[in-house]
Design a protein around this motif. Sequence first.
Motif, PDB file in Angstrom:
ATOM      1  N   ARG A  73       0.802  -1.201   0.000  1.00 63.40           N
ATOM      2  CA  ARG A  73       0.000   0.000   0.000  1.00 63.40           C
ATOM      3  C   ARG A  73       0.844   1.263   0.000  1.00 63.40           C
ATOM      4  O   ARG A  73       1.918   1.302   0.582  1.00 63.40           O
ATOM      5  N   SER A  74       0.317   2.297  -0.627  1.00 60.61           N
ATOM      6  CA  SER A  74       0.902   3.629  -0.605  1.00 60.61           C
ATOM      7  C   SER A  74      -0.191   4.598  -0.181  1.00 60.61           C
ATOM      8  O   SER A  74      -1.313   4.548  -0.698  1.00 60.61           O
ATOM      9  N   VAL A  75       0.111   5.471   0.764  1.00 60.73           N
ATOM     10  CA  VAL A  75      -0.916   6.333   1.349  1.00 60.73           C
ATOM     11  C   VAL A  75      -1.580   7.209   0.298  1.00 60.73           C
ATOM     12  O   VAL A  75      -1.000   7.500  -0.750  1.00 60.73           O
ATOM     13  N   SER A  76      -2.796   7.628   0.604  1.00 60.18           N
ATOM     14  CA  SER A  76      -3.563   8.494  -0.289  1.00 60.18           C
ATOM     15  C   SER A  76      -2.793   9.775  -0.601  1.00 60.18           C
ATOM     16  O   SER A  76      -2.213  10.394   0.286  1.00 60.18           O
ATOM     17  N   ARG A  77      -2.822  10.148  -1.858  1.00 61.65           N
ATOM     18  CA  ARG A  77      -2.217  11.416  -2.266  1.00 61.65           C
ATOM     19  C   ARG A  77      -3.207  12.567  -2.154  1.00 61.65           C
ATOM     20  O   ARG A  77      -2.813  13.710  -1.963  1.00 61.65           O
ATOM     21  N   LYS A  78      -4.486  12.253  -2.289  1.00 64.93           N
ATOM     22  CA  LYS A  78      -5.516  13.283  -2.217  1.00 64.93           C
ATOM     23  C   LYS A  78      -5.813  13.613  -0.766  1.00 64.93           C
ATOM     24  O   LYS A  78      -6.070  12.720   0.044  1.00 64.93           O
ATOM     25  N   THR A  79      -5.826  14.891  -0.446  1.00 68.18           N
ATOM     26  CA  THR A  79      -6.103  15.319   0.927  1.00 68.18           C
ATOM     27  C   THR A  79      -7.483  14.868   1.384  1.00 68.18           C
ATOM     28  O   THR A  79      -7.660  14.427   2.529  1.00 68.18           O
ATOM     29  N   THR A  80      -8.463  14.932   0.501  1.00 68.85           N
ATOM     30  CA  THR A  80      -9.822  14.524   0.874  1.00 68.85           C
ATOM     31  C   THR A  80      -9.875  13.051   1.243  1.00 68.85           C
ATOM     32  O   THR A  80     -10.587  12.658   2.173  1.00 68.85           O
ATOM     33  N   ASN A  81      -9.121  12.220   0.526  1.00 70.40           N
ATOM     34  CA  ASN A  81      -9.108  10.795   0.844  1.00 70.40           C
ATOM     35  C   ASN A  81      -8.390  10.521   2.153  1.00 70.40           C
ATOM     36  O   ASN A  81      -8.771   9.631   2.918  1.00 70.40           O
ATOM     37  N   PHE A  82      -7.330  11.278   2.427  1.00 72.87           N
ATOM     38  CA  PHE A  82      -6.627  11.119   3.700  1.00 72.87           C
ATOM     39  C   PHE A  82      -7.555  11.461   4.864  1.00 72.87           C
ATOM     40  O   PHE A  82      -7.577  10.769   5.894  1.00 72.87           O
ATOM     41  N   ILE A  83      -8.362  12.504   4.696  1.00 75.32           N
ATOM     42  CA  ILE A  83      -9.316  12.889   5.737  1.00 75.32           C
ATOM     43  C   ILE A  83     -10.377  11.805   5.913  1.00 75.32           C
ATOM     44  O   ILE A  83     -10.736  11.435   7.044  1.00 75.32           O
ATOM     45  N   LYS A  84     -10.875  11.278   4.798  1.00 72.25           N
ATOM     46  CA  LYS A  84     -11.878  10.204   4.867  1.00 72.25           C
ATOM     47  C   LYS A  84     -11.304   8.963   5.538  1.00 72.25           C
ATOM     48  O   LYS A  84     -11.985   8.299   6.331  1.00 72.25           O
ATOM     49  N   ALA A  85     -10.058   8.626   5.230  1.00 70.91           N
ATOM     50  CA  ALA A  85      -9.424   7.456   5.829  1.00 70.91           C
ATOM     51  C   ALA A  85      -9.282   7.636   7.341  1.00 70.91           C
ATOM     52  O   ALA A  85      -9.506   6.698   8.119  1.00 70.91           O
ATOM     53  N   THR A  86      -8.907   8.834   7.759  1.00 73.74           N
ATOM     54  CA  THR A  86      -8.792   9.123   9.186  1.00 73.74           C
ATOM     55  C   THR A  86     -10.142   8.951   9.880  1.00 73.74           C
ATOM     56  O   THR A  86     -10.236   8.367  10.969  1.00 73.74           O
ATOM     57  N   TYR A  87     -11.190   9.448   9.243  1.00 79.80           N
ATOM     58  CA  TYR A  87     -12.546   9.277   9.785  1.00 79.80           C
ATOM     59  C   TYR A  87     -12.904   7.794   9.888  1.00 79.80           C
ATOM     60  O   TYR A  87     -13.454   7.344  10.904  1.00 79.80           O
ATOM     61  N   ASN A  88     -12.597   7.020   8.835  1.00 79.32           N
ATOM     62  CA  ASN A  88     -12.920   5.591   8.839  1.00 79.32           C
ATOM     63  C   ASN A  88     -12.247   4.869  10.002  1.00 79.32           C
ATOM     64  O   ASN A  88     -12.858   4.035  10.675  1.00 79.32           O
ATOM     65  N   PHE A  89     -10.966   5.173  10.211  1.00 78.25           N
ATOM     66  CA  PHE A  89     -10.188   4.508  11.250  1.00 78.25           C
ATOM     67  C   PHE A  89     -10.666   4.862  12.656  1.00 78.25           C
ATOM     68  O   PHE A  89     -10.863   3.992  13.504  1.00 78.25           O
ATOM     69  N   PHE A  90     -10.844   6.146  12.902  1.00 77.87           N
ATOM     70  CA  PHE A  90     -11.006   6.611  14.279  1.00 77.87           C
ATOM     71  C   PHE A  90     -12.443   6.895  14.706  1.00 77.87           C
ATOM     72  O   PHE A  90     -12.714   7.026  15.896  1.00 77.87           O
ATOM     73  N   ILE A  91     -13.349   6.967  13.740  1.00 78.61           N
ATOM     74  CA  ILE A  91     -14.738   7.249  14.103  1.00 78.61           C
ATOM     75  C   ILE A  91     -15.689   6.179  13.570  1.00 78.61           C
ATOM     76  O   ILE A  91     -16.408   5.540  14.328  1.00 78.61           O
ATOM     77  N   MET A  92     -15.707   5.989  12.253  1.00 76.89           N
ATOM     78  CA  MET A  92     -16.709   5.126  11.637  1.00 76.89           C
ATOM     79  C   MET A  92     -16.707   3.704  12.186  1.00 76.89           C
ATOM     80  O   MET A  92     -17.742   3.181  12.593  1.00 76.89           O
ATOM     81  N   ARG A  93     -15.547   3.042  12.211  1.00 84.14           N
ATOM     82  CA  ARG A  93     -15.536   1.633  12.616  1.00 84.14           C
ATOM     83  C   ARG A  93     -15.878   1.469  14.096  1.00 84.14           C
ATOM     84  O   ARG A  93     -16.527   0.488  14.472  1.00 84.14           O
ATOM     85  N   HIS A  94     -15.468   2.433  14.924  1.00 88.15           N
ATOM     86  CA  HIS A  94     -15.792   2.349  16.347  1.00 88.15           C
ATOM     87  C   HIS A  94     -17.280   2.615  16.586  1.00 88.15           C
ATOM     88  O   HIS A  94     -17.904   1.967  17.424  1.00 88.15           O
ATOM     89  N   PHE A  95     -17.836   3.568  15.843  1.00 89.06           N
ATOM     90  CA  PHE A  95     -19.271   3.830  15.938  1.00 89.06           C
ATOM     91  C   PHE A  95     -20.067   2.605  15.505  1.00 89.06           C
ATOM     92  O   PHE A  95     -21.045   2.209  16.167  1.00 89.06           O
ATOM     93  N   ASP A  96     -19.641   1.969  14.406  1.00 92.80           N
ATOM     94  CA  ASP A  96     -20.349   0.797  13.903  1.00 92.80           C
ATOM     95  C   ASP A  96     -20.294  -0.350  14.928  1.00 92.80           C
ATOM     96  O   ASP A  96     -21.304  -1.021  15.178  1.00 92.80           O
TER      97      ASP A  96
END
Length: 290
Positions: A237-260
């Motif tokens: 894997r290579s990290v997202s180059r797009k800032t919007t995707n990096f923000i979405k990934a951070t949300y997925n890791f730290f908020i979305m999966r824990h909320f689910d």
Amino acid sequence: MKLNLEQIPRVKTITKEKFLKEYVQLQKPVVIEQLIMDWPAYKKWDLSYINSVAGDKTVPLYDDRPISSEFKFNEAHTSMRMSEYLGLLEKGSTNYRIFLYNLLKEAPKLQDDFKYPDEIGLKFMKKLPFLFFGGKGSKVFMHYDIDLANILHFHFHGEKQCILFPPSETKFLYKVPHALISHQNIDFNAPDFNKWPALQHAKGYITNLKHGEALYMPEGYWHQMTYLTPGFSMSIRSVSRKTTNFIKATYNFFIMRHFDNLMRKTRGQKWINYKNEEAILRTNKRNGYS
């Protein structure tokens, strides 16, 4: 009727300049057929070799049962010794899959068999090479990865079919809210457009990966895999180059999966049923089928 899929472009080899300009910058997938011919893994990696170096390891297994509140986000369904699991693969009698097997941690000897292809212009995360295994006919449900990374996916031992959709097609794919998957009742190899009418508008890609071939999947691409033979793959894997995707990934890791996970625990199967129903209602309404 069939999905609107075009064949993923293929090249035997590729230069750094061409790869970055025509595929990474444009966020288009490509199969590189001869990228790893100089790896020891190209000649060595098959199910027998994996058994010889990791047969004594206990591995987490997943099957194709519907997602339920019984399990947490990405929690394995069962486990067994690798040697026992590989025996099932060779008999062709299982739909169990290995998902996200950490080869650096579990079978460090495998590290000697590959190198990171930094020459193509991406910086890869060196601690996150994962292996994925499946038996003939086993399927990986349509999903996108939690980190929205740029991915190189190498296949070994046999052949598997890969269906991809770019993020732009999400509105047609019956995405489950608060999740990274499409509705699990969809058969992407033979979709019922009467039941899933929005799917007929989705435009994607398809290819069959064979031993030693590398598939580049751009950031946030949806992917569904069907093992045509027993086999396994490795992703780097290579990290997202797009800032919007990096923000979405951070949300997925730290908020979305824990909320689910919290909602699964507190509301149980009602939460899962609600999400599946919403996937249908929202997608059909968005596309004029309500």
